[in-house]
Every structure is written in structure tokens, then in C-alpha cells.
Design a protein around this motif. Structure first.
Motif, PDB file in Angstrom:
ATOM      1  N   THR A 122       0.834  -1.198   0.000  1.00  0.00           N
ATOM      2  CA  THR A 122       0.000   0.000   0.000  1.00  0.00           C
ATOM      3  C   THR A 122       0.871   1.251   0.000  1.00  0.00           C
ATOM      4  O   THR A 122       2.036   1.217   0.391  1.00  0.00           O
ATOM      5  N   GLY A 123       0.276   2.373  -0.402  1.00  0.00           N
ATOM      6  CA  GLY A 123       1.013   3.620  -0.581  1.00  0.00           C
ATOM      7  C   GLY A 123       0.947   4.558   0.607  1.00  0.00           C
ATOM      8  O   GLY A 123       1.010   5.778   0.418  1.00  0.00           O
ATOM      9  N   HIS A 124       0.816   4.037   1.817  1.00  0.00           N
ATOM     10  CA  HIS A 124       0.808   4.914   2.989  1.00  0.00           C
ATOM     11  C   HIS A 124       2.148   5.639   3.119  1.00  0.00           C
ATOM     12  O   HIS A 124       3.210   5.034   2.931  1.00  0.00           O
ATOM     13  N   THR A 125       2.083   6.911   3.464  1.00  0.00           N
ATOM     14  CA  THR A 125       3.269   7.761   3.506  1.00  0.00           C
ATOM     15  C   THR A 125       3.558   8.259   4.916  1.00  0.00           C
ATOM     16  O   THR A 125       2.800   7.996   5.854  1.00  0.00           O
ATOM     17  N   ALA A 126       4.646   9.027   5.035  1.00  0.00           N
ATOM     18  CA  ALA A 126       4.954   9.687   6.303  1.00  0.00           C
ATOM     19  C   ALA A 126       3.836  10.635   6.706  1.00  0.00           C
ATOM     20  O   ALA A 126       3.560  10.819   7.899  1.00  0.00           O
ATOM     21  N   SER A 127       3.174  11.236   5.717  1.00  0.00           N
ATOM     22  CA  SER A 127       2.051  12.132   6.003  1.00  0.00           C
ATOM     23  C   SER A 127       0.904  11.360   6.639  1.00  0.00           C
ATOM     24  O   SER A 127       0.274  11.827   7.598  1.00  0.00           O
ATOM     25  N   ASP A 128       0.608  10.164   6.104  1.00  0.00           N
ATOM     26  CA  ASP A 128      -0.425   9.318   6.713  1.00  0.00           C
ATOM     27  C   ASP A 128      -0.035   8.929   8.133  1.00  0.00           C
ATOM     28  O   ASP A 128      -0.882   8.856   9.028  1.00  0.00           O
ATOM     29  N   VAL A 168       8.353   8.866   3.084  1.00  0.00           N
ATOM     30  CA  VAL A 168       8.099   9.784   1.967  1.00  0.00           C
ATOM     31  C   VAL A 168       6.863  10.608   2.295  1.00  0.00           C
ATOM     32  O   VAL A 168       5.848  10.056   2.729  1.00  0.00           O
ATOM     33  N   THR A 169       6.920  11.907   2.102  1.00  0.00           N
ATOM     34  CA  THR A 169       5.770  12.754   2.403  1.00  0.00           C
ATOM     35  C   THR A 169       4.836  12.856   1.199  1.00  0.00           C
ATOM     36  O   THR A 169       5.217  12.546   0.064  1.00  0.00           O
ATOM     37  N   ARG A 170       3.631  13.341   1.472  1.00  0.00           N
ATOM     38  CA  ARG A 170       2.664  13.538   0.392  1.00  0.00           C
ATOM     39  C   ARG A 170       3.139  14.600  -0.601  1.00  0.00           C
ATOM     40  O   ARG A 170       2.833  14.527  -1.789  1.00  0.00           O
ATOM     41  N   THR A 171       3.883  15.557  -0.118  1.00  0.00           N
ATOM     42  CA  THR A 171       4.466  16.562  -1.019  1.00  0.00           C
ATOM     43  C   THR A 171       5.411  15.895  -2.010  1.00  0.00           C
ATOM     44  O   THR A 171       5.403  16.213  -3.212  1.00  0.00           O
ATOM     45  N   GLN A 172       6.196  14.939  -1.542  1.00  0.00           N
ATOM     46  CA  GLN A 172       7.133  14.229  -2.424  1.00  0.00           C
ATOM     47  C   GLN A 172       6.401  13.369  -3.452  1.00  0.00           C
ATOM     48  O   GLN A 172       6.792  13.329  -4.623  1.00  0.00           O
ATOM     49  N   THR A 173       5.340  12.672  -3.029  1.00  0.00           N
ATOM     50  CA  THR A 173       4.622  11.832  -4.001  1.00  0.00           C
ATOM     51  C   THR A 173       3.941  12.702  -5.050  1.00  0.00           C
ATOM     52  O   THR A 173       3.872  12.330  -6.223  1.00  0.00           O
ATOM     53  N   GLY A 174       3.437  13.880  -4.642  1.00  0.00           N
ATOM     54  CA  GLY A 174       2.815  14.783  -5.604  1.00  0.00           C
ATOM     55  C   GLY A 174       3.807  15.282  -6.625  1.00  0.00           C
ATOM     56  O   GLY A 174       3.503  15.325  -7.832  1.00  0.00           O
TER      57      GLY A 174
END
Length: 326
Positions: A122-128, A168-174
Motif C-alpha cells: 500500500t502507498g501509505h506515507t509519512a504524512s499518513d 516519503v511525504t505527500r508533497t514528495q509523491t505529488g
């Protein structure tokens, strides 16, 4: 294929944390959002180095008018990338975040069992991770809830849930999706402030970032990482202590040695009792359940609890706590 810094980071993370073995079958959960698209793109690009067999799974909760279009979007991506595609569609109403999560993991596990996938990814991130820590902190879940998003979790004897993007943060995935022109499906429910997690994401974290600490998201994620190691260590010790202190009866009843537990710190006493209740109760024990049975460790003889959910009661008899199923 362009090799980005994020490719290198995830490659190192997988290797350093032993998240996957080589030449295994990976079932990747893809919603169509930026995090899951970033994940599947990274894994597809890393595939030649690891020899994986990859497949995409999409779970349609049927709670949005565009859910079918969302599923078709992900299916088209799978066809473009020449990756096997699985679609699971809810047949009963999925009316809460908790219900949706439970159904989703069960659906993914069923696919993995039938078609022999060793990993669900799954794609859960540091932001999650940061959002989950705040959400569970406000619910009063204790250290276990604060570190709930872990790198790996055993779903069955042969299937492991893996989250490779937890640093990895959501900013990075974006930014990654933008750099590689990945077609993100915008989920309208992510803007719905009826959901507590969305309020944390849209209102609380931006406020904390602007007014307290610009790095609050990564610092919260780091706190969750530290807590994970602490919780794993405590759980192992508590498990060993539970095995030493508890004896099962012929009828499935249980007795627990109070004398052994009295010598232990309160934190361990609570963990042992929680592990015991997890085996007995129909649902996860709450704080009150754990506290009232832990109190029996030092309670007078013949003390007892009122019934737990499902009818079980705990009674003190000398140096033992007897837990009787009704």
C-alpha cells in the motif's frame, strides 16, 4: 527510465529494511490517487532489479458517484503498463472509514490467497503516519495506536502487508507524479471535512506547520517510528511473561498467576492482560476492560469483575486470577 532520488531512496529502504524478497509476487493496492500512483510507478521501475511479479488491485467502495469511472481509470493504467488487474466491488454499503478499511484489507487478502501473492503493498506515507498519530492521540489509544502504521504487518501465515513509502511525504509523491506525468484521479471525498482525518489533513496539520513547526509532519512520523520499536520490544516481553503466567483449563477457561505479575511494572501488567483479553473477547479490549482486570493483580481474594463483552468474568482465588467463559 529516468532514475530519480526517490527511486534510489525506495530501493535503499526496501533493501535495508528487508521489506521484500527477490522474485516474489506483489499485489499493489492502487486507488488512483497520487500516493498509490507514485508507489506503483516506483515498483514497476525497480522491478528489473528485483525480479518481482507485480499486479494491481483496486477496491471500489461504491460510495461516490464516480467510483466506477475511478475503477476504469485504474484498469486502463494497468493495461497501459501491461500489469494484471483485479477489481473488488463492495456489494454491501461501506458507510464508515473503519468499515471501509476492514473490507478493503479482507478483499486484498482474498485475492492474494487465491492467486499466490506473498505481499500486499500500500502507498501509505509519512504524512499518513503523522495524521494517524494525531488521530489516535485524540482518541486516547496509547503508544500502540500512535505507531499503528508500521512498515510490515503479517495478515496471514503467508501474506505480509508492506508500506514502503513511510519515509516519503505527500508533497514528495505529488512532485513525483508531476515529474513523471502520472494521471492522478482526484478523490472528491478527500475534501469532505465530515471525516476527521480530512480535517486533520486540511486544517490541523497546516495550522501546526504554520504556527508551531514547519517540519511537524516529518517529526510526527519520526515519533511514530521510534514508538514502533518500543512497542515491538514491550510486546515481545509481555508475550513471554503471558506464556509463563497463564495456564489454560480443559474447558477453555484461563488462570493467570498473580504472584508472577505483581513483580512486574504496571506497563507490562497491562500489556499481558490486554493480550489475554484479545484472545477471549469478541472485539478488541478497551482501556476500561484492561484496567479492571489489571486491578485484580493486587485486589483482595474473591474479588471479581463484572462481565466483559461476550459474558466472560475474572475472579481472584488466592494467587490466581480465573477467567471464566460464560
Amino acid at each position: 527510465m529516468t532514475w530519480s532520488q526517490l527511486h534510489a531512496q525506495i530501493h535503499r529502504t526496501i533493501r535495508a529494511r528487508h521489506l521484500f524478497k527477490r522474485n516474489e509476487n506483489l499485489l499493489v493496492a492502487v486507488s488512483g490517487g497520487q500516493d498509490s500512483l507514485c508507489l506503483i510507478k516506483l515498483l514497476l521501475d525497480l522491478k528489473p532489479k528485483w525480479g518481482w511479479s507485480l499486479a494491481i488491485a483496486h477496491c471500489d467502495h461504491c460510495w461516490r458517484e464516480d467510483s466506477q469511472a475511478n475503477a476504469d481509470h485504474v484498469k486502463n493504467l494497468a493495461q497501459t503498463w501491461n500489469v494484471p488487474f483485479y477489481l473488488e466491488t463492495a456489494t454491501n454499503p461501506v458507510n464508515s472509514e473503519a468499515t471501509a478499511r476492514s473490507w478493503r484489507y479482507q478483499a486484498l487478502t482474498n485475492i492474494a490467497q487465491v492467486d499466490n501473492y506473498q505481499y500486499i503493498v500500500t502507498g501509505h506515507t509519512a504524512s499518513d503516519r503523522a495524521e494517524t498519530l494525531l488521530y489516535n492521540l485524540m482518541r486516547g489509544t496509547g503508544a500502540d495506536g500512535l505507531q499503528a502504521l508500521t512498515w510490515q504487518r503479517q495478515l496471514t501465515d503467508h501474506i505480509v502487508l508492506v508500506r514502503p513509502l513511510l519515509e516519503v511525504t505527500r508533497t514528495q509523491t505529488g512532485k513525483f507524479c508531476q515529474d513523471f506525468n502520472l494521471p492522478i484521479w482526484e478523490d472528491s471525498t478527500n475534501q469532505n471535512l465530515q471525516y476527521a482525518r480530512n480535517r486533520i489533513r486540511q486544517e490541523l496539520l497546516p495550522y501546526l506547520t504554520a504556527n508551531f513547526n514547519p517540519q511537524v509532519e516529518s517529526h510526527l512520523a519520526r515519533t511514530a517510528e521510534l514508538l514502533q520499536a518500543d512497542v515491538e520490544h514491550m510486546e515481545q516481553i509481555a508475550h513471554q511473561l503471558r506464556v509463563e503466567a497463564s495456564v489454560k483449563g480443559e474447558k477453555g477457561d484461563l488462570k493467570v498467576n498473580r504472584h508472577l505479575l505483581k513483580k512486574q511494572p504496571l506497563a507490562l501488567q497491562r500489556r499481558v492482560m490486554r493480550q489475554i483479553l484479545q484472545e477471549i473477547l469478541p472485539d478488541a479490549p478497551n482501556f476500561e476492560h484492561i484496567e479492571k482486570i489489571t486491578a485484580l493483580i493486587t485486589a483482595p481474594n474473591r474479588s471479581q469483575t463484572d462481565p466483559f463483552p461476550g459474558g466472560a468474568i475474572a475472579i481472584v482465588a488466592g494467587e490466581w486470577i480465573f477467567i471464566k467463559r460464560v
